[in-house]
Design a protein around this motif. Sequence first.
Motif, mmCIF file in Angstrom:
data_model
loop_
_atom_site.group_PDB
_atom_site.id
_atom_site.type_symbol
_atom_site.label_atom_id
_atom_site.label_comp_id
_atom_site.label_asym_id
_atom_site.label_seq_id
_atom_site.Cartn_x
_atom_site.Cartn_y
_atom_site.Cartn_z
ATOM 1 N N ARG A 180 0.870 -1.178 0.000
ATOM 2 C CA ARG A 180 0.000 0.000 0.000
ATOM 3 C C ARG A 180 0.904 1.224 0.000
ATOM 4 O O ARG A 180 1.750 1.381 0.876
ATOM 5 N N THR A 206 -3.249 -4.665 7.753
ATOM 6 C CA THR A 206 -4.015 -3.629 7.061
ATOM 7 C C THR A 206 -3.899 -2.291 7.780
ATOM 8 O O THR A 206 -3.665 -1.258 7.151
ATOM 9 N N SER A 223 0.812 4.654 4.822
ATOM 10 C CA SER A 223 0.576 5.256 3.510
ATOM 11 C C SER A 223 -0.196 6.573 3.583
ATOM 12 O O SER A 223 -0.543 7.138 2.551
#
Length: 185
Positions: free
Chosen positions: A23, A126, A133
């Motif tokens: 990500r 996650t 990010s």
Amino acid sequence: MVRSAKDRMTWVCTGEPPVARLRLADSPSSRSMLDGGWWPTSREPVVELCSLVTALTARRGGVIERIMLQPDAWDRHPGRIGVGGAVVRVGWFTSLAAELVILTGPRDLRVDLAVVAPGATHAVATATMLAASRPADSTRATGETSIPSHPRQGRSARADDDVAGWETEGGHVQRDRPPTAPART
């Protein structure tokens, strides 16, 4: 320093590498400490780094020439890997945190990624990759989600503190060999 043939060879991923679990920040910022997060599927650097370089090249363009990693976090330590017909040099730095990978290329290309441990849960991975990010993210990756030190290396916390202190003072300790007393003349 004499290097073995194994040290000089270029490792190539012979199979299809897995799709990188990556990500990235929407637009890289010079104010960010991290450009995104990466969740490797294993501790096998050749396969994982081939996957990462392929994904970054496709998403960001540019050429990755060098990768910097912490050696305790990986099973092997290749000096070069072949990716898409190009050779990428891999540097192993004990002073680098296990939860960070740095990739560089021409024209000041630099990508700093938080590394999530391969065995982390999907929820933890996650959350870590999302946090890493965020635009203008000023946080560092936490040790909770990093790749742990290699299980075969059972060093004490005191030994790690001594090595960290020595490393920051400009010295270098080889962890593979016990310290020896200087020879008397």
